[in-house]
Design a protein around this motif. Structure first.
Motif, mmCIF file in Angstrom:
data_model
loop_
_atom_site.group_PDB
_atom_site.id
_atom_site.type_symbol
_atom_site.label_atom_id
_atom_site.label_comp_id
_atom_site.label_asym_id
_atom_site.label_seq_id
_atom_site.Cartn_x
_atom_site.Cartn_y
_atom_site.Cartn_z
ATOM 1 N N ARG A 62 0.817 -1.209 0.000
ATOM 2 C CA ARG A 62 0.000 0.000 0.000
ATOM 3 C C ARG A 62 0.849 1.256 0.000
ATOM 4 O O ARG A 62 0.318 2.362 -0.005
ATOM 5 C CB ARG A 62 -0.951 0.014 1.196
ATOM 6 C CG ARG A 62 -2.041 -1.037 1.112
ATOM 7 C CD ARG A 62 -2.970 -1.014 2.311
ATOM 8 N NE ARG A 62 -2.321 -1.635 3.468
ATOM 9 C CZ ARG A 62 -1.940 -0.983 4.565
ATOM 10 N NH1 ARG A 62 -2.127 0.309 4.677
ATOM 11 N NH2 ARG A 62 -1.359 -1.612 5.570
ATOM 12 N N ARG A 63 2.147 1.101 0.023
ATOM 13 C CA ARG A 63 3.071 2.233 -0.067
ATOM 14 C C ARG A 63 4.331 1.759 -0.791
ATOM 15 O O ARG A 63 4.754 0.621 -0.639
ATOM 16 C CB ARG A 63 3.424 2.766 1.327
ATOM 17 C CG ARG A 63 4.335 3.970 1.254
ATOM 18 C CD ARG A 63 4.531 4.685 2.548
ATOM 19 N NE ARG A 63 5.577 5.689 2.334
ATOM 20 C CZ ARG A 63 6.276 6.251 3.285
ATOM 21 N NH1 ARG A 63 6.049 5.945 4.534
ATOM 22 N NH2 ARG A 63 7.216 7.133 2.987
ATOM 23 N N GLY A 64 4.908 2.660 -1.569
ATOM 24 C CA GLY A 64 6.148 2.349 -2.264
ATOM 25 C C GLY A 64 5.962 1.601 -3.565
ATOM 26 O O GLY A 64 6.895 0.986 -4.070
ATOM 27 N N THR A 65 4.782 1.654 -4.125
ATOM 28 C CA THR A 65 4.524 0.907 -5.354
ATOM 29 C C THR A 65 4.564 1.766 -6.614
ATOM 30 O O THR A 65 4.591 1.229 -7.713
ATOM 31 C CB THR A 65 3.157 0.203 -5.279
ATOM 32 O OG1 THR A 65 2.148 1.187 -5.057
ATOM 33 C CG2 THR A 65 3.134 -0.810 -4.145
ATOM 34 N N HIS A 66 4.552 3.078 -6.446
ATOM 35 C CA HIS A 66 4.602 3.954 -7.623
ATOM 36 C C HIS A 66 5.954 3.780 -8.307
ATOM 37 O O HIS A 66 6.993 3.736 -7.643
ATOM 38 C CB HIS A 66 4.389 5.413 -7.199
ATOM 39 C CG HIS A 66 4.140 6.323 -8.341
ATOM 40 N ND1 HIS A 66 5.142 6.749 -9.184
ATOM 41 C CD2 HIS A 66 2.992 6.903 -8.785
ATOM 42 C CE1 HIS A 66 4.639 7.558 -10.090
ATOM 43 N NE2 HIS A 66 3.335 7.667 -9.873
ATOM 44 N N PRO A 67 5.976 3.675 -9.624
ATOM 45 C CA PRO A 67 7.242 3.453 -10.344
ATOM 46 C C PRO A 67 8.309 4.524 -10.087
ATOM 47 O O PRO A 67 9.492 4.251 -10.202
ATOM 48 C CB PRO A 67 6.840 3.451 -11.818
ATOM 49 C CG PRO A 67 5.369 3.323 -11.854
ATOM 50 C CD PRO A 67 4.828 3.700 -10.518
ATOM 51 N N LYS A 68 7.899 5.730 -9.724
ATOM 52 C CA LYS A 68 8.865 6.804 -9.470
ATOM 53 C C LYS A 68 9.252 6.919 -7.991
ATOM 54 O O LYS A 68 10.042 7.795 -7.639
ATOM 55 C CB LYS A 68 8.309 8.136 -9.963
ATOM 56 C CG LYS A 68 8.181 8.186 -11.478
ATOM 57 C CD LYS A 68 7.723 9.545 -11.932
ATOM 58 C CE LYS A 68 7.631 9.579 -13.447
ATOM 59 N NZ LYS A 68 7.149 10.864 -13.945
ATOM 60 N N ASP A 69 8.715 6.058 -7.155
ATOM 61 C CA ASP A 69 9.041 6.095 -5.722
ATOM 62 C C ASP A 69 10.195 5.131 -5.438
ATOM 63 O O ASP A 69 10.023 4.051 -4.877
ATOM 64 C CB ASP A 69 7.822 5.740 -4.877
ATOM 65 C CG ASP A 69 8.051 5.968 -3.386
ATOM 66 O OD1 ASP A 69 9.147 6.411 -2.995
ATOM 67 O OD2 ASP A 69 7.111 5.695 -2.621
ATOM 68 N N VAL A 70 11.383 5.528 -5.830
ATOM 69 C CA VAL A 70 12.566 4.677 -5.731
ATOM 70 C C VAL A 70 12.846 4.288 -4.285
ATOM 71 O O VAL A 70 13.090 3.114 -3.977
ATOM 72 C CB VAL A 70 13.791 5.388 -6.343
ATOM 73 C CG1 VAL A 70 15.051 4.567 -6.172
ATOM 74 C CG2 VAL A 70 13.530 5.691 -7.802
ATOM 75 N N TYR A 71 12.811 5.258 -3.390
ATOM 76 C CA TYR A 71 13.125 4.974 -1.985
ATOM 77 C C TYR A 71 12.029 4.124 -1.342
ATOM 78 O O TYR A 71 12.319 3.247 -0.541
ATOM 79 C CB TYR A 71 13.340 6.271 -1.219
ATOM 80 C CG TYR A 71 14.392 7.147 -1.868
ATOM 81 C CD1 TYR A 71 15.690 6.682 -2.067
ATOM 82 C CD2 TYR A 71 14.071 8.418 -2.322
ATOM 83 C CE1 TYR A 71 16.650 7.471 -2.692
ATOM 84 C CE2 TYR A 71 15.027 9.216 -2.939
ATOM 85 C CZ TYR A 71 16.306 8.733 -3.118
ATOM 86 O OH TYR A 71 17.254 9.521 -3.734
ATOM 87 N N GLY A 72 10.798 4.379 -1.699
ATOM 88 C CA GLY A 72 9.698 3.546 -1.209
ATOM 89 C C GLY A 72 9.830 2.109 -1.676
ATOM 90 O O GLY A 72 9.562 1.167 -0.925
ATOM 91 N N GLN A 73 10.259 1.915 -2.921
ATOM 92 C CA GLN A 73 10.451 0.561 -3.443
ATOM 93 C C GLN A 73 11.538 -0.181 -2.672
ATOM 94 O O GLN A 73 11.435 -1.388 -2.453
ATOM 95 C CB GLN A 73 10.789 0.615 -4.930
ATOM 96 C CG GLN A 73 9.617 1.045 -5.787
ATOM 97 C CD GLN A 73 10.004 1.295 -7.232
ATOM 98 O OE1 GLN A 73 11.104 1.002 -7.663
ATOM 99 N NE2 GLN A 73 9.068 1.863 -7.985
ATOM 100 N N GLN A 74 12.580 0.544 -2.257
ATOM 101 C CA GLN A 74 13.619 -0.078 -1.435
ATOM 102 C C GLN A 74 13.033 -0.577 -0.116
ATOM 103 O O GLN A 74 13.355 -1.663 0.345
ATOM 104 C CB GLN A 74 14.759 0.914 -1.161
ATOM 105 C CG GLN A 74 15.561 1.254 -2.393
ATOM 106 C CD GLN A 74 16.533 2.398 -2.159
ATOM 107 O OE1 GLN A 74 16.449 3.138 -1.194
ATOM 108 N NE2 GLN A 74 17.469 2.546 -3.079
ATOM 109 N N MET A 75 12.145 0.217 0.475
ATOM 110 C CA MET A 75 11.517 -0.196 1.736
ATOM 111 C C MET A 75 10.573 -1.375 1.529
ATOM 112 O O MET A 75 10.473 -2.250 2.382
ATOM 113 C CB MET A 75 10.760 0.972 2.373
ATOM 114 C CG MET A 75 11.583 1.767 3.352
ATOM 115 S SD MET A 75 12.307 0.783 4.695
ATOM 116 C CE MET A 75 10.863 0.121 5.489
ATOM 117 N N VAL A 76 9.894 -1.404 0.407
ATOM 118 C CA VAL A 76 9.024 -2.546 0.111
ATOM 119 C C VAL A 76 9.843 -3.827 0.104
ATOM 120 O O VAL A 76 9.447 -4.843 0.695
ATOM 121 C CB VAL A 76 8.286 -2.358 -1.241
ATOM 122 C CG1 VAL A 76 7.624 -3.648 -1.689
ATOM 123 C CG2 VAL A 76 7.258 -1.245 -1.134
#
Length: 187
Positions: A53-67
């Protein structure tokens, strides 16, 4: 925080490379401080990363790392243990790195932000609004920019609230002013 602190300490070993041994955050790793934040909010964010529910947007690089990291947390009991351990760490006032007009920031904060985040930026659980005082200023600026662009908040109802509020601070200068004021509230 209701989890087992000693279990959380063991689990936190995977977090400290980015967030620091004492939860102080490491700007060079783009990882904010975890101390000074409410346990309920830390839990909600860890679960949001874990559940997509967070960090899934393709431009959210730091969020993707947390995912990627959050998905390795076994279950909600492990999240509770991590939060309990983080909550046991000493708070620290973050270093101010953002320059802005504090008086203008105070005015904006009082008019726009304080009704949800509290008069001293202490957060308000009843309104699902996290503490802002004590959060790294560089991180607040970045997150506000992500809300403004719809990169953060696209996948969760709490984030959508901030996406809707983002136009209330229309310029980068306004954001810097408010964040500079918030830093004066950190203890």
């Amino acid at each position: 925080a209701t989890g087992n602190v000693s279990d959380g300490k063991q689990l936190y070993v995977a977090c400290q490379a980015c967030h620091g041994a004492k939860g102080e955050g490491i700007k060079a790793m783009n990882a904010p401080s975890l101390v000074n934040q409410s346990p309920w909010y830390l839990k909600r964010q860890m679960l949001a990363f874990k559940e997509g529910r967070r960090g899934t947007h393709p431009k959210d690089v730091y969020g993707q790392q947390m995912v990627a990291i959050a998905t390795t947390i076994a279950d909600e009991a492990a999240v509770d243990a991590l939060v309990a351990y983080i909550d046991s760490l000493p708070n620290r006032a973050p270093e101010a790195t953002v320059a802005g007009n504090i008086k203008k920031g105070e005015d904006y904060y009082s008019m726009v932000c304080g009704s949800c985040h509290g008069p001293n930026a202490e957060g308000n659980k009843l309104l699902d609004s996290p503490a802002l005082a004590g959060v790294d200023d560089w991180y607040l600026v970045r997150q506000f920019e992500l809300f403004r662009k719809g990169i953060r908040g696209a996948d969760d109802k709490y984030g959508r609230q901030m996406v809707m509020m983002a136009p209330a601070l229309p310029t980068d200068e306004d954001v810097r002013n408010v964040v500079s004021y918030i830093q004066t509230l950190a203890e």
